[in-house]
Design a protein around this motif. Structure first.
Motif, PDB file in Angstrom:
ATOM      1  N   PRO A 254       0.819  -1.218   0.000  1.00 42.84           N
ATOM      2  CA  PRO A 254       0.000   0.000   0.000  1.00 42.84           C
ATOM      3  C   PRO A 254       0.854   1.270   0.000  1.00 42.84           C
ATOM      4  O   PRO A 254       0.576   2.202  -0.756  1.00 42.84           O
ATOM      5  CB  PRO A 254      -0.815  -0.138   1.283  1.00 42.84           C
ATOM      6  N   ALA A 255       1.907   1.294   0.818  1.00 44.52           N
ATOM      7  CA  ALA A 255       2.750   2.487   0.891  1.00 44.52           C
ATOM      8  C   ALA A 255       3.481   2.750  -0.415  1.00 44.52           C
ATOM      9  O   ALA A 255       3.798   3.898  -0.751  1.00 44.52           O
ATOM     10  CB  ALA A 255       3.757   2.347   2.033  1.00 44.52           C
ATOM     11  N   GLY A 256       3.741   1.682  -1.167  1.00 48.04           N
ATOM     12  CA  GLY A 256       4.484   1.829  -2.408  1.00 48.04           C
ATOM     13  C   GLY A 256       3.631   2.130  -3.628  1.00 48.04           C
ATOM     14  O   GLY A 256       4.162   2.337  -4.718  1.00 48.04           O
ATOM     15  N   LEU A 257       2.307   2.177  -3.450  1.00 49.77           N
ATOM     16  CA  LEU A 257       1.407   2.361  -4.591  1.00 49.77           C
ATOM     17  C   LEU A 257       1.652   3.664  -5.361  1.00 49.77           C
ATOM     18  O   LEU A 257       1.780   3.636  -6.595  1.00 49.77           O
ATOM     19  CB  LEU A 257      -0.050   2.252  -4.126  1.00 49.77           C
ATOM     20  N   PRO A 258       1.708   4.833  -4.703  1.00 49.58           N
ATOM     21  CA  PRO A 258       1.916   6.072  -5.476  1.00 49.58           C
ATOM     22  C   PRO A 258       3.205   6.057  -6.289  1.00 49.58           C
ATOM     23  O   PRO A 258       3.217   6.473  -7.457  1.00 49.58           O
ATOM     24  CB  PRO A 258       1.941   7.158  -4.392  1.00 49.58           C
ATOM     25  N   ASP A 259       4.291   5.567  -5.689  1.00 49.85           N
ATOM     26  CA  ASP A 259       5.560   5.541  -6.404  1.00 49.85           C
ATOM     27  C   ASP A 259       5.518   4.550  -7.556  1.00 49.85           C
ATOM     28  O   ASP A 259       6.057   4.819  -8.642  1.00 49.85           O
ATOM     29  CB  ASP A 259       6.693   5.173  -5.441  1.00 49.85           C
ATOM     30  N   ALA A 260       4.864   3.405  -7.333  1.00 52.23           N
ATOM     31  CA  ALA A 260       4.747   2.414  -8.408  1.00 52.23           C
ATOM     32  C   ALA A 260       3.972   2.995  -9.587  1.00 52.23           C
ATOM     33  O   ALA A 260       4.350   2.796 -10.753  1.00 52.23           O
ATOM     34  CB  ALA A 260       4.055   1.155  -7.887  1.00 52.23           C
ATOM     35  N   ALA A 261       2.906   3.726  -9.305  1.00 47.87           N
ATOM     36  CA  ALA A 261       2.114   4.338 -10.372  1.00 47.87           C
ATOM     37  C   ALA A 261       2.947   5.333 -11.167  1.00 47.87           C
ATOM     38  O   ALA A 261       2.909   5.342 -12.409  1.00 47.87           O
ATOM     39  CB  ALA A 261       0.888   5.028  -9.776  1.00 47.87           C
ATOM     40  N   ALA A 262       3.690   6.171 -10.469  1.00 49.81           N
ATOM     41  CA  ALA A 262       4.513   7.173 -11.149  1.00 49.81           C
ATOM     42  C   ALA A 262       5.602   6.514 -11.991  1.00 49.81           C
ATOM     43  O   ALA A 262       5.895   6.956 -13.110  1.00 49.81           O
ATOM     44  CB  ALA A 262       5.133   8.122 -10.127  1.00 49.81           C
ATOM     45  N   ARG A 263       6.203   5.447 -11.473  1.00 51.28           N
ATOM     46  CA  ARG A 263       7.263   4.764 -12.219  1.00 51.28           C
ATOM     47  C   ARG A 263       6.709   4.087 -13.479  1.00 51.28           C
ATOM     48  O   ARG A 263       7.346   4.107 -14.542  1.00 51.28           O
ATOM     49  CB  ARG A 263       7.943   3.726 -11.323  1.00 51.28           C
ATOM     50  N   ILE A 264       5.544   3.482 -13.368  1.00 48.92           N
ATOM     51  CA  ILE A 264       4.940   2.835 -14.534  1.00 48.92           C
ATOM     52  C   ILE A 264       4.610   3.878 -15.593  1.00 48.92           C
ATOM     53  O   ILE A 264       4.860   3.680 -16.786  1.00 48.92           O
ATOM     54  CB  ILE A 264       3.676   2.063 -14.116  1.00 48.92           C
ATOM     55  N   ALA A 265       4.046   5.007 -15.167  1.00 53.57           N
ATOM     56  CA  ALA A 265       3.712   6.067 -16.114  1.00 53.57           C
ATOM     57  C   ALA A 265       4.969   6.613 -16.788  1.00 53.57           C
ATOM     58  O   ALA A 265       4.979   6.878 -17.997  1.00 53.57           O
ATOM     59  CB  ALA A 265       2.954   7.184 -15.400  1.00 53.57           C
ATOM     60  N   ALA A 266       6.046   6.772 -16.011  1.00 50.09           N
ATOM     61  CA  ALA A 266       7.301   7.258 -16.577  1.00 50.09           C
ATOM     62  C   ALA A 266       7.871   6.254 -17.578  1.00 50.09           C
ATOM     63  O   ALA A 266       8.401   6.639 -18.634  1.00 50.09           O
ATOM     64  CB  ALA A 266       8.304   7.531 -15.462  1.00 50.09           C
ATOM     65  N   ALA A 267       7.757   4.960 -17.256  1.00 51.76           N
ATOM     66  CA  ALA A 267       8.239   3.928 -18.176  1.00 51.76           C
ATOM     67  C   ALA A 267       7.435   3.934 -19.470  1.00 51.76           C
ATOM     68  O   ALA A 267       7.984   3.768 -20.567  1.00 51.76           O
ATOM     69  CB  ALA A 267       8.152   2.560 -17.508  1.00 51.76           C
ATOM     70  N   PHE A 268       6.130   4.154 -19.347  1.00 55.41           N
ATOM     71  CA  PHE A 268       5.283   4.255 -20.537  1.00 55.41           C
ATOM     72  C   PHE A 268       5.748   5.396 -21.431  1.00 55.41           C
ATOM     73  O   PHE A 268       5.874   5.244 -22.652  1.00 55.41           O
ATOM     74  CB  PHE A 268       3.833   4.467 -20.111  1.00 55.41           C
ATOM     75  N   LEU A 269       6.022   6.539 -20.837  1.00 58.49           N
ATOM     76  CA  LEU A 269       6.470   7.690 -21.616  1.00 58.49           C
ATOM     77  C   LEU A 269       7.816   7.427 -22.275  1.00 58.49           C
ATOM     78  O   LEU A 269       8.048   7.819 -23.419  1.00 58.49           O
ATOM     79  CB  LEU A 269       6.556   8.929 -20.719  1.00 58.49           C
TER      80      LEU A 269
END
Length: 220
Positions: free
Chosen positions: A194-209
């Motif tokens: 749960p604590a890692g969710l925001p960072d995981a979302a940002a990293r996935i979005a950055a990888a997509f870009l």
């Protein structure tokens, strides 16, 4: 609003917000993005009053649980924006608003069979997305989903990045991560706390870009 801004607002594929409304056949469509889809009674009354005063008196519920006011005129758009700012439902700028594209379980915080209260996680995710200026290149409708595991679920809702509450191997509550599609068709991409969710979302979005060739790490 200038002629150039009006032309931009008429562009195909527009994903409207409150700071960047969309011009439709009956006036401006103003979409208010509500954190976790939770609307206290006082806010619901205030938004209804805005619809009566500045729009066509109707409030729509969008497919992603946002509130839409329609029939807003050029003359009432400015006063409506100021009133929404007073209600503290606006972002600081259009770019941050556009990144804050999150859908959450309909009964977040009150579903008796939910595995976790996702309300603080959704709020933290939205704050992280708003702060992540490097994600400005995301497509307008690129979205995130957070499912608490309770009923009614979000299995049939398609989204770009899915976080589905589940029990880990040690019995702790975490989130299955899937990319694209609904719960059945999304591609598994791991498990996060749960604590890692925001960072995981940002990293996935950055990888997509980066893979798309528009992010800060793109080649060239």
């Amino acid at each position: 609003m200038t002629a150039a801004e009006r032309a931009l607002a008429l562009r195909k594929g527009w994903c409207p917000g409150a700071l960047r409304p969309m011009l439709t056949g009956d006036g401006w469509l103003v979409r208010v993005r509500i954190t976790a889809g939770i609307v206290p009674a006082s806010l619901a009354r205030a938004v209804a009053s805005c619809a009566r005063t500045y729009g066509n008196r109707l409030v729509d519920l969008s497919a992603r649980a946002n509130l839409q006011l329609r029939g807003v005129t050029d003359a009432t758009l400015g006063p409506l924006t100021e009133r929404l700012r007073e209600l503290d439902v606006l972002d600081d700028d259009e770019a941050g608003e556009a990144r804050r594209n999150v859908i959450a379980s309909p009964l977040a915080g009150i579903a008796p069979d939910a595995l976790i209260d996702i309300r603080p996680l959704v709020a933290a995710l939205e704050r992280a997305l708003v702060a992540a200026e490097t994600l400005d290149g995301l497509p307008p409708k690129f979205g995130f989903l957070v499912d608490d595991g309770g009923s009614p679920g979000l299995d049939d809702v398609a989204c770009d990045v899915r976080f589905e509450a589940a029990l880990g191997g040690s019995g702790e509550v975490g989130f299955r991560v899937r990319l694209g599609g609904d719960a059945a068709s999304g591609v598994p991409a791991g498990f996060c706390t749960p604590a890692g969710l925001p960072d995981a979302a940002a990293r996935i979005a950055a990888a997509f870009l980066a893979l798309r060739g528009t992010g800060p790490d793109a080649a060239g």
